[in-house]
Design an enzyme around this catalytic site. Structure first.
Site, PDB file in Angstrom:
ATOM      1  N   ASP A  96     -26.760 -64.272 -14.664  1.00 48.30           N
ATOM      2  CA  ASP A  96     -25.658 -65.091 -14.753  1.00 48.30           C
ATOM      3  C   ASP A  96     -24.553 -64.224 -14.457  1.00 48.30           C
ATOM      4  OD1 ASP A  96     -23.664 -67.538 -14.885  1.00 48.30           O
ATOM      5  OD2 ASP A  96     -23.926 -67.353 -17.332  1.00 48.30           O
ATOM      6  N   LYS A 108     -30.678 -53.957 -20.154  1.00 50.76           N
ATOM      7  CA  LYS A 108     -29.540 -53.301 -20.376  1.00 50.76           C
ATOM      8  C   LYS A 108     -30.480 -52.367 -21.644  1.00 50.76           C
ATOM      9  CE  LYS A 108     -25.450 -51.876 -21.308  1.00 50.76           C
ATOM     10  NZ  LYS A 108     -25.057 -50.234 -20.601  1.00 50.76           N
ATOM     11  N   ASP A 121     -24.737 -52.528 -16.315  1.00 45.63           N
ATOM     12  CA  ASP A 121     -23.882 -51.918 -15.362  1.00 45.63           C
ATOM     13  C   ASP A 121     -24.269 -51.206 -14.002  1.00 45.63           C
ATOM     14  OD1 ASP A 121     -25.143 -51.373 -17.436  1.00 45.63           O
ATOM     15  OD2 ASP A 121     -23.440 -49.541 -17.799  1.00 45.63           O
ATOM     16  N   TYR A 148     -28.409 -67.268 -24.913  1.00 44.61           N
ATOM     17  CA  TYR A 148     -28.776 -68.184 -24.270  1.00 44.61           C
ATOM     18  C   TYR A 148     -28.570 -69.849 -24.849  1.00 44.61           C
ATOM     19  CZ  TYR A 148     -25.608 -67.398 -20.022  1.00 44.61           C
ATOM     20  OH  TYR A 148     -24.058 -67.407 -19.316  1.00 44.61           O
TER      21      TYR A 148
END
Ligand code: NAD
Length: 416
Positions: free
Chosen positions: A303, A226, A279, A159
């Protein structure tokens, strides 16, 4: 205090910060940004509810002195710019503010006003508490099991806006450097974006999440990452998170691994620190939501997770949020400006009203905050709700934005 075009209220005092702690006077001056699109509708409704809750909770002993500051379309009309220095300076000076949604100006290379606000004021944590209100239509069987507060890092990750368009000179240069010097094999027709995560920003976010969990006696903080794929960014986020817990909060935290080794439940006085791959986290909040309480996560994961979790409890209209730095805090409706509904007195003001309740909690005005949450719950129970909820609720009466505020206020006034 000199502002170019602002009228500071004549009464009230500013919130001070001493040793990192807020000193909230009984009559604080609080800046607000009305916002664009539906902003004026929901702000008018929310302001009445917030004032009613303070009046009910404290008689005349406490009172807010609202201070209008400008961003978005109103700022463009008044200052010729979308986010004037006056506004940034007012929020810095008065510490705590609340805002409606802002249009992202199209064309002319404008950055999102929200992103600019967060960066200029170093509001590094985006905080989204997500809980269920009985009676709200939800797509899952047990929405009441969701009671989650997401701490999303607000300043880094993909971002940060470090990216180059495919085919440009700069993009070619970056690709050439990476292929020549760093042993990469990037195709010449690629666009490039850079993902950065620093120890400083990651740790300050996790620190805030752990402090919040300790102060509010929450059972756990999950580090969502992740890191199995992006080892040196997301993986490092996880490691830094565990470091903060171990080095800065040893007497208040315990890792999930240590709990498992002891084959016994976690001591109730300690916050369990765990981590989950991003995930899997999306599955977990659907399948076992009650096992998650506070989640700390980098920007992009946060987000996605925020919107997914909000959908589980019935959508955007009742989702509050805040962007908080070391002490400066801006509370905000988490949805956008819904321009098609602007000025129709139609949309749900719940998100901004609940952001106000969150703001009162931040100011330690807990009685007023509780009255608002109870008032919203009681209003929903009467089934007098705005169109977004009414269309999925059997037997509901559709009320206007301002009328929903009236119902909440009447419930607050009835409250004990
Ligand atoms: P949006 O949130 O404005 O609208 C998405 C959908 O939700 C629409 O169907 C809308 O009608 C509905 N909706 C939104 N708020 C509602 C409410 N309070 N009650 C009932 N229904 C509601 O998102 P968008 O259309 O993607 O964005 C519109 C503008 O808002 C854009 O300029 C965008 O940049 C801006 N935006 C601002 C913020 C912010 O200020 N924090 C956040 C998101 C989008």
């Amino acid at each position: 205090m000199k502002f170019e075009k602002l009228n500071v209220p004549l009464e009230g005092k500013r919130i001070e910060v001493e040793d990192g702690q807020l000193k909230v006077p009984s009559h604080p001056i609080l800046p607000f940004i009305e916002g664009d699109g539906i902003g004026p509708d929901i702000w008018a409704a929310a302001r009445r509810v917030l004032d009613a809750a303070v009046k009910k909770a404290y008689g005349g002993k406490r009172q807010i002195h609202w201070f209008e500051v400008y961003a978005g379309g109103k700022a463009r009309d008044k200052y010729g710019e979308w986010l004037p220095q006056d506004t940034l300076e007012a929020i810095r000076t008065y510490t705590v503010a609340i805002k409606g949604p802002l249009t992202t100006p199209i064309g002319g290379g404008y950055r999102s006003l929200n992103v600019t606000l967060r960066q200029e004021l170093n509001l590094y944590a985006c905080i989204r508490p997500i809980r269920y209100f009985e009676g709200v239509p939800s797509p899952v069987k047990n929405p009441q099991d969701v009671d989650l507060t997401i701490f999303r890092e607000n300043t880094e990750d993909v971002y940060a806006g470090i990216e180059w368009r495919e085919g440009t000179e700069k993009c070619r240069k970056v690709i050439e450097f990476l292929n020549r010097e760093m042993g990469c094999a990037i195709s010449a027709d690629s666009a490039i974006g850079v993902k950065t995560m620093s120890a400083r920003a990651s740790k300050q976010l996790v620190r805030k999440a752990i402090k919040y969990a300790i102060e509010r006696k929450k059972p756990s903080v999950a580090l969502m990452h992740k890191g199995n794929i992006m080892k040196y960014t997301e993986g490092a986020f996880k490691e830094w998170g565990y470091q903060v817990a171990k080095e800065e909060f040893p007497e208040f935290t315990i890792t999930e691994e240590d709990v498992a080794k002891g084959s016994r439940p976690a001591p109730p006085s300690k916050v369990v620190i765990k981590d989950r791959i991003a995930d899997s986290m999306f599955q977990q909040i659907l399948i076992r939501p009650s096992e998650y309480s506070v989640v700390a996560t980098p920007n992009l994961n946060g987000d996605y997770l925020s919107d997914a979790a909000v959908a589980q409890v019935g959508g955007l209209g009742l989702a509050p949020g805040a962007n908080i730095g070391d002490t400066t805090a801006v509370f905000e409706a988490t949805h956008g400006t819904a321009p098609g509904y602007a000025g129709l007195d139609k949309v749900n003001p719940g998100s901004l009203i609940l952001s106000g309740a969150m703001m009162f909690e931040y100011m330690s005005w807990l009685e007023a905050a509780a009255l608002i949450v109870e008032g919203i719950q009681a209003a929903i129970s009467t089934k007098h709700v705005t169109y977004d909820l009414a269309r999925h609720m059997e037997g509901a009466v559709t009320v206007k934005c301002s009328e929903f505020a009236d119902v909440v206020i009447s419930k607050i006034e009835e409250g004990s």
